[in-house]
Write a protein that holds these residues in place. Structure first.
Motif, PDB file in Angstrom:
ATOM      1  N   GLN A   2      -9.613   2.476 -18.490  1.00 43.53           N
ATOM      2  CA  GLN A   2     -10.301   2.252 -19.760  1.00 43.53           C
ATOM      3  C   GLN A   2     -11.246   1.070 -19.676  1.00 43.53           C
ATOM      4  O   GLN A   2     -12.072   0.875 -20.552  1.00 43.53           O
ATOM      5  N   VAL A   3     -11.108   0.261 -18.652  1.00 45.38           N
ATOM      6  CA  VAL A   3     -12.013  -0.872 -18.423  1.00 45.38           C
ATOM      7  C   VAL A   3     -12.537  -0.761 -16.997  1.00 45.38           C
ATOM      8  O   VAL A   3     -11.923  -0.100 -16.159  1.00 45.38           O
ATOM      9  N   PRO A   4     -13.643  -1.400 -16.691  1.00 45.22           N
ATOM     10  CA  PRO A   4     -14.177  -1.314 -15.329  1.00 45.22           C
ATOM     11  C   PRO A   4     -13.207  -1.881 -14.294  1.00 45.22           C
ATOM     12  O   PRO A   4     -12.433  -2.792 -14.583  1.00 45.22           O
ATOM     13  N   ALA A   5     -13.268  -1.363 -13.096  1.00 42.88           N
ATOM     14  CA  ALA A   5     -12.390  -1.833 -12.019  1.00 42.88           C
ATOM     15  C   ALA A   5     -12.692  -3.272 -11.639  1.00 42.88           C
ATOM     16  O   ALA A   5     -11.864  -3.951 -11.048  1.00 42.88           O
ATOM     17  N   SER A   6     -13.869  -3.755 -11.992  1.00 45.47           N
ATOM     18  CA  SER A   6     -14.234  -5.131 -11.682  1.00 45.47           C
ATOM     19  C   SER A   6     -13.706  -6.131 -12.708  1.00 45.47           C
ATOM     20  O   SER A   6     -13.856  -7.331 -12.523  1.00 45.47           O
TER      21      SER A   6
ATOM     22  N   TRP B  92      -5.361  -3.066  -9.189  1.00 46.13           N
ATOM     23  CA  TRP B  92      -6.119  -2.322  -8.165  1.00 46.13           C
ATOM     24  C   TRP B  92      -5.641  -2.712  -6.775  1.00 46.13           C
ATOM     25  O   TRP B  92      -5.445  -1.865  -5.916  1.00 46.13           O
ATOM     26  N   GLN B  93      -5.459  -4.022  -6.544  1.00 43.32           N
ATOM     27  CA  GLN B  93      -4.995  -4.491  -5.246  1.00 43.32           C
ATOM     28  C   GLN B  93      -3.584  -3.985  -4.945  1.00 43.32           C
ATOM     29  O   GLN B  93      -3.264  -3.664  -3.800  1.00 43.32           O
ATOM     30  N   ALA B  94      -2.730  -3.908  -5.965  1.00 41.39           N
ATOM     31  CA  ALA B  94      -1.375  -3.377  -5.777  1.00 41.39           C
ATOM     32  C   ALA B  94      -1.426  -1.900  -5.389  1.00 41.39           C
ATOM     33  O   ALA B  94      -0.655  -1.445  -4.528  1.00 41.39           O
ATOM     34  N   LEU B  95      -2.332  -1.158  -6.018  1.00 44.64           N
ATOM     35  CA  LEU B  95      -2.495   0.258  -5.679  1.00 44.64           C
ATOM     36  C   LEU B  95      -2.954   0.405  -4.230  1.00 44.64           C
ATOM     37  O   LEU B  95      -2.390   1.201  -3.464  1.00 44.64           O
ATOM     38  N   VAL B  96      -3.944  -0.369  -3.827  1.00 44.39           N
ATOM     39  CA  VAL B  96      -4.465  -0.303  -2.461  1.00 44.39           C
ATOM     40  C   VAL B  96      -3.377  -0.687  -1.462  1.00 44.39           C
ATOM     41  O   VAL B  96      -3.200  -0.036  -0.425  1.00 44.39           O
ATOM     42  N   GLU B  97      -2.612  -1.745  -1.757  1.00 47.03           N
ATOM     43  CA  GLU B  97      -1.548  -2.190  -0.846  1.00 47.03           C
ATOM     44  C   GLU B  97      -0.437  -1.144  -0.740  1.00 47.03           C
ATOM     45  O   GLU B  97       0.080  -0.879   0.350  1.00 47.03           O
TER      46      GLU B  97
ATOM     47  N   LEU C 236      -0.722   2.096  -1.148  1.00 45.87           N
ATOM     48  CA  LEU C 236      -1.234   3.215  -0.351  1.00 45.87           C
ATOM     49  C   LEU C 236      -1.301   2.846   1.130  1.00 45.87           C
ATOM     50  O   LEU C 236      -1.010   3.666   1.992  1.00 45.87           O
ATOM     51  N   ARG C 237      -1.670   1.595   1.422  1.00 47.01           N
ATOM     52  CA  ARG C 237      -1.741   1.140   2.816  1.00 47.01           C
ATOM     53  C   ARG C 237      -0.364   1.177   3.472  1.00 47.01           C
ATOM     54  O   ARG C 237      -0.229   1.533   4.643  1.00 47.01           O
ATOM     55  N   GLN C 238       0.675   0.827   2.724  1.00 49.69           N
ATOM     56  CA  GLN C 238       2.032   0.857   3.266  1.00 49.69           C
ATOM     57  C   GLN C 238       2.477   2.274   3.608  1.00 49.69           C
ATOM     58  O   GLN C 238       3.353   2.470   4.435  1.00 49.69           O
ATOM     59  N   ARG C 239       1.863   3.237   2.960  1.00 49.78           N
ATOM     60  CA  ARG C 239       2.207   4.641   3.205  1.00 49.78           C
ATOM     61  C   ARG C 239       1.238   5.317   4.184  1.00 49.78           C
ATOM     62  O   ARG C 239       1.235   6.530   4.326  1.00 49.78           O
ATOM     63  N   GLY C 240       0.382   4.515   4.833  1.00 50.07           N
ATOM     64  CA  GLY C 240      -0.489   5.064   5.871  1.00 50.07           C
ATOM     65  C   GLY C 240      -1.885   5.427   5.432  1.00 50.07           C
ATOM     66  O   GLY C 240      -2.656   5.980   6.211  1.00 50.07           O
ATOM     67  N   TRP C 241      -2.242   5.154   4.184  1.00 53.04           N
ATOM     68  CA  TRP C 241      -3.580   5.467   3.691  1.00 53.04           C
ATOM     69  C   TRP C 241      -4.410   4.193   3.649  1.00 53.04           C
ATOM     70  O   TRP C 241      -4.034   3.219   3.021  1.00 53.04           O
ATOM     71  N   GLU C 242      -5.560   4.205   4.319  1.00 54.44           N
ATOM     72  CA  GLU C 242      -6.426   3.037   4.360  1.00 54.44           C
ATOM     73  C   GLU C 242      -7.830   3.421   3.930  1.00 54.44           C
ATOM     74  O   GLU C 242      -8.390   4.402   4.419  1.00 54.44           O
ATOM     75  N   GLU C 243      -8.381   2.622   3.020  1.00 51.21           N
ATOM     76  CA  GLU C 243      -9.745   2.867   2.561  1.00 51.21           C
ATOM     77  C   GLU C 243     -10.715   2.768   3.728  1.00 51.21           C
ATOM     78  O   GLU C 243     -10.615   1.873   4.560  1.00 51.21           O
TER      79      GLU C 243
ATOM     80  N   LEU D 145     -11.246   5.661  -2.469  1.00 53.38           N
ATOM     81  CA  LEU D 145     -10.812   5.407  -3.841  1.00 53.38           C
ATOM     82  C   LEU D 145     -12.039   5.269  -4.728  1.00 53.38           C
ATOM     83  O   LEU D 145     -12.952   4.506  -4.410  1.00 53.38           O
ATOM     84  N   GLU D 146     -12.038   5.998  -5.829  1.00 52.35           N
ATOM     85  CA  GLU D 146     -13.146   5.921  -6.769  1.00 52.35           C
ATOM     86  C   GLU D 146     -12.599   5.541  -8.132  1.00 52.35           C
ATOM     87  O   GLU D 146     -11.801   6.273  -8.708  1.00 52.35           O
ATOM     88  N   GLY D 147     -12.994   4.400  -8.625  1.00 56.01           N
ATOM     89  CA  GLY D 147     -12.588   3.964  -9.953  1.00 56.01           C
ATOM     90  C   GLY D 147     -13.607   4.405 -10.984  1.00 56.01           C
ATOM     91  O   GLY D 147     -14.790   4.144 -10.847  1.00 56.01           O
ATOM     92  N   ARG D 148     -13.167   5.097 -11.995  1.00 54.89           N
ATOM     93  CA  ARG D 148     -14.047   5.566 -13.069  1.00 54.89           C
ATOM     94  C   ARG D 148     -13.505   5.046 -14.389  1.00 54.89           C
ATOM     95  O   ARG D 148     -12.299   4.971 -14.596  1.00 54.89           O
ATOM     96  N   PHE D 149     -14.397   4.678 -15.298  1.00 55.89           N
ATOM     97  CA  PHE D 149     -13.942   4.231 -16.597  1.00 55.89           C
ATOM     98  C   PHE D 149     -14.804   4.846 -17.685  1.00 55.89           C
ATOM     99  O   PHE D 149     -15.933   5.252 -17.468  1.00 55.89           O
ATOM    100  N   ALA D 150     -14.220   4.919 -18.890  1.00 60.46           N
ATOM    101  CA  ALA D 150     -14.857   5.598 -20.010  1.00 60.46           C
ATOM    102  C   ALA D 150     -15.601   4.632 -20.926  1.00 60.46           C
ATOM    103  O   ALA D 150     -16.049   5.022 -21.984  1.00 60.46           O
TER     104      ALA D 150
END
Length: 85
Positions: free
Chosen positions: A42-46, A54-59, A61-68, A74-79
């Motif tokens: 609902q707000v910008p990712a910035s 956002w950093q928790a989400l990235v971390e 995913l990284r622990q599970r083998g997914w790296e940006e 990863l695409e952040g979209r807001f309304a």
């Protein structure tokens, strides 16, 4: 003729040459795929409040083998300010 076949088979085995449709092609690695994940916010990712989440989400995913950049986009979209959107 038999020696030629054996020599050819040994050469193919040593070089690791795998022609499509040959029994050797079964040992080829599958191409890696890049997953694309959209995160709806609902707000910008910035925004400062979103950065730790956002950093928790990235971390996580990284622990599970997914790296940006390697196998994940990863695409952040807001309304904006319109929650109906």
């Amino acid at each position: 003729m038999r020696r030629l076949r054996i020599l050819l088979l040994i050469t193919v085995w040593l070089l690791g040459v795998a022609a499509p449709g040959s029994p050797w092609s079964a040992f080829a690695q599958a191409p890696s795929r890049t997953a694309r994940v959209g995160v709806l916010l609902q707000v910008p990712a910035s925004a400062p409040a979103v950065q730790p989440l956002w950093q928790a989400l990235v971390e996580g995913l990284r622990q599970r083998g997914w790296e940006e950049g390697r196998n994940l986009v990863l695409e952040g979209r807001f309304a904006g300010q319109d929650p109906e959107r």
